[in-house]
Design a protein around this motif. Structure first.
Motif, mmCIF file in Angstrom:
data_model
loop_
_atom_site.group_PDB
_atom_site.id
_atom_site.type_symbol
_atom_site.label_atom_id
_atom_site.label_comp_id
_atom_site.label_asym_id
_atom_site.label_seq_id
_atom_site.Cartn_x
_atom_site.Cartn_y
_atom_site.Cartn_z
ATOM 1 N N ASP A 1 0.905 -1.134 -0.012
ATOM 2 C CA ASP A 1 -0.102 -0.046 -0.090
ATOM 3 C C ASP A 1 0.906 1.144 0.022
ATOM 4 N N PRO A 2 1.461 1.543 -1.087
ATOM 5 C CA PRO A 2 2.465 2.688 -1.374
ATOM 6 C C PRO A 2 2.115 3.994 -1.069
ATOM 7 N N THR A 3 0.376 4.053 -1.394
ATOM 8 C CA THR A 3 -0.231 5.462 -1.026
ATOM 9 C C THR A 3 -0.303 5.697 0.436
ATOM 10 N N GLY A 4 -0.777 4.578 1.284
ATOM 11 C CA GLY A 4 -0.918 4.669 2.688
ATOM 12 C C GLY A 4 0.549 4.998 3.449
ATOM 13 N N LEU A 5 1.673 4.247 2.822
ATOM 14 C CA LEU A 5 2.987 4.633 3.319
ATOM 15 C C LEU A 5 3.293 6.178 3.063
ATOM 16 N N LYS A 6 3.064 6.391 1.781
ATOM 17 C CA LYS A 6 3.376 8.015 1.494
ATOM 18 C C LYS A 6 2.700 9.081 2.438
ATOM 19 N N ALA A 7 1.433 8.817 2.809
ATOM 20 C CA ALA A 7 0.559 9.570 3.747
ATOM 21 C C ALA A 7 1.289 9.632 5.128
ATOM 22 N N LEU A 8 1.908 8.418 5.460
ATOM 23 C CA LEU A 8 2.446 8.122 6.812
ATOM 24 C C LEU A 8 3.495 8.938 6.889
ATOM 25 N N PHE A 9 4.467 9.171 5.966
ATOM 26 C CA PHE A 9 5.615 9.717 6.117
ATOM 27 C C PHE A 9 5.758 11.498 5.398
ATOM 28 N N THR A 10 4.727 11.671 4.313
ATOM 29 C CA THR A 10 4.864 12.835 3.612
ATOM 30 C C THR A 10 3.602 13.926 3.869
ATOM 31 N N THR A 11 2.755 13.490 4.765
ATOM 32 C CA THR A 11 1.486 14.309 4.705
ATOM 33 C C THR A 11 1.916 15.774 5.564
#
Length: 473
Positions: A370-380
């Motif tokens: 789930d790269p979209t979820g990982l992106k949100a965790l680190f880049t929001t």
């Protein structure tokens, strides 16, 4: 009476006495030197900590970059025939590619002439363009005129062609028959062929003598001059059975974000895939974990006390180091609300006893799907610093520690000031001891001289008494 050596007249060990007294004056140097060694040790450790904090910030910055979570990679069932490279953010896909022909560069060769001989003088006009229709169609580039003298050999002419930046390259081939001029387009493709026209000083521009033998042109339907070894051609291929043509064997514009590298003609379809690059993402995460563990280990070692050996670390009891250790561990437990994953623990990253960070490979592998979820965790991004993505928070945290007024930089600067003050205190003690040595030597030498004079007077009186006693007898 002159005193040649301290203590000679009195018999007193003046040097020994003064040395011991000066040693007492220098005694404060010992704790100062021990204190200086402690400061230097701490300063060295803080230098290492600063470097590690910077490394942790760099690792966090990678995770805070949205592109880090758009990583994809290409795969080919026959990379020796058709390779693939993919730009970040390209959507996962698959395709079938067949190569019917590769792109080629136009190549020409002259007839052989004796090695080192000349070919005649005149001018060669070089123009890039296409022979695809059978006749030359000039390209948009400007033609280049190349002057050839009567003394120029093929090697000289080849050097002039290469220096002219005319879109061709030239070399000389030698064998038993003599030497030939080989000319080739620098780039492949049907539109990047070339024409060479000769203005021959012998008055004939289309024969096989003089400079015209190095031409490549078509007059009245017939070619003259150099022979064609290879016509310029575009690569021909199909992508999912859709024909494509490319002037280069590196096909960049046919598919968004995808570059095809054509190396061989194929006999069977080559299957290409674009998938999420889990390994690239995992590598970035592991890089952050390793950077955190390095600084955590350093702080744990520097602040610990071993009750068995009764040895304390250089930063044992250092409030800044302990505070940094606790702050780092607290940051690792921070929350980024609103996404599929809100904590590092959710993706398999957890803090064990002793503060060491570990990765649950299975849990992380699931999260990587789930790269979209990982992106949100680190880049929001958020106006509230506490709600920022973890990568952004850690990057900002590291920058704050290393800022001019930051925790780590401030402590390092304080230690540097302590070293400076300690050095001045040592200089004061050494100067005071040196001045005491001069003063004490002067005092004891004066005493020694006085004793010498008294000893001389005593000897004189005794001599006179002895004489009086003899005369009275």
């Amino acid at each position: 009476m002159a005193i040649s050596s301290p203590g000679l007249a009195s018999g007193i060990d003046i040097k020994g006495i003064v040395s011991q007294l000066v040693a007492l004056e220098r005694a404060p140097l010992v704790p100062l030197q021990q204190q200086a060694a402690s400061f230097q040790s701490k300063l060295s450790i803080y230098g290492t900590i600063k470097s590690m904090v910077a490394g942790l910030g760099d690792a966090a910055a990678k995770l805070s970059d949205p592109k880090a979570w758009d990583l994809v990679k290409g795969g080919s069932t026959a990379p020796d025939k058709v390779g693939i490279t993919v730009a970040a953010g390209t959507s996962p896909t698959s395709m079938s590619v067949e190569v019917q022909s590769l792109a080629k560069a136009q190549s020409n060769a002259s007839t052989a002439i004796p090695i080192g001989s000349t070919v005649g003088s005149g001018t060669l006009n070089i123009q890039l363009g296409s022979w695809a229709t059978g006749d030359f169609v000039a390209g948009s580039g400007t033609a280049i005129d190349l002057s050839v003298t009567a003394d120029d050999t093929l090697s000289t002419i080849a050097s002039k062609m290469n220096a002219a930046n005319a879109g061709i390259s030239a070399t000389v081939l030698r064998d038993a028959s003599g030497e030939r001029l080989l000319v080739r387009s620098k780039d492949t493709g049907a539109d990047l062929g070339f024409r060479i026209q000769a203005t021959d000083d012998d008055g004939v521009n289309t024969d096989a003598a003089g400079l015209s033998r190095l031409a490549y042109d078509k007059v009245a339907g017939s070619f003259h001059g150099m022979a064609l070894s290879q016509a310029g051609a575009n690569a021909q291929a199909t992508v999912n059975n859709v024909p494509i043509s490319s002037a280069s064997n590196t096909v960049k514009d046919a598919l968004p974000g995808i570059t095809l590298n054509l190396s061989q003609v194929t006999t069977t379809p080559v299957e290409l895939t674009v998938i999420n690059d889990k390994e690239g993402m995992r590598k970035n995460i592991q890089g952050f974990v390793d950077a955190y563990n390095a600084i955590n280990s350093m702080l744990a070692t520097a602040t610990k006390y071993d009750p068995d050996t009764k040895v304390a670390g250089s930063l044992q009891g250092d409030s800044t180091a302990v505070g940094l250790q606790n702050a780092l561990r607290g940051m690792m437990r921070s929350i980024t609300p609103g996404g599929t994953f809100t904590r590092l623990l959710d993706i398999g990253i957890e803090i064990k006893n002793g503060g060491t960070m570990s990765v649950d490979a299975s849990k992380l592998d699931t999260a990587l799907s789930d790269p979209t979820g990982l992106k949100a965790l680190f880049t929001t991004k958020s106006s509230n610093p506490a709600s920022q993505g973890f990568g952004l928070k850690m990057d900002a945290f590291a920058d704050g520690l290393l800022a001019a007024n930051g925790l780590v930089t401030g402590r390092a600067d304080a230690l540097k000031n302590s070293v400076t003050r300690n050095t001045k205190e040592q200089d004061k003690v050494a100067d005071r001891a040196a001045r005491a040595e001069v003063r004490l030597l002067a005092q004891y030498n004066a005493m020694d001289a006085a004793v010498g004079r008294l000893n001389g007077l005593s000897a004189f009186v005794n001599q006179q008494v002895t004489l009086w006693n003899k005369n009275s007898g």
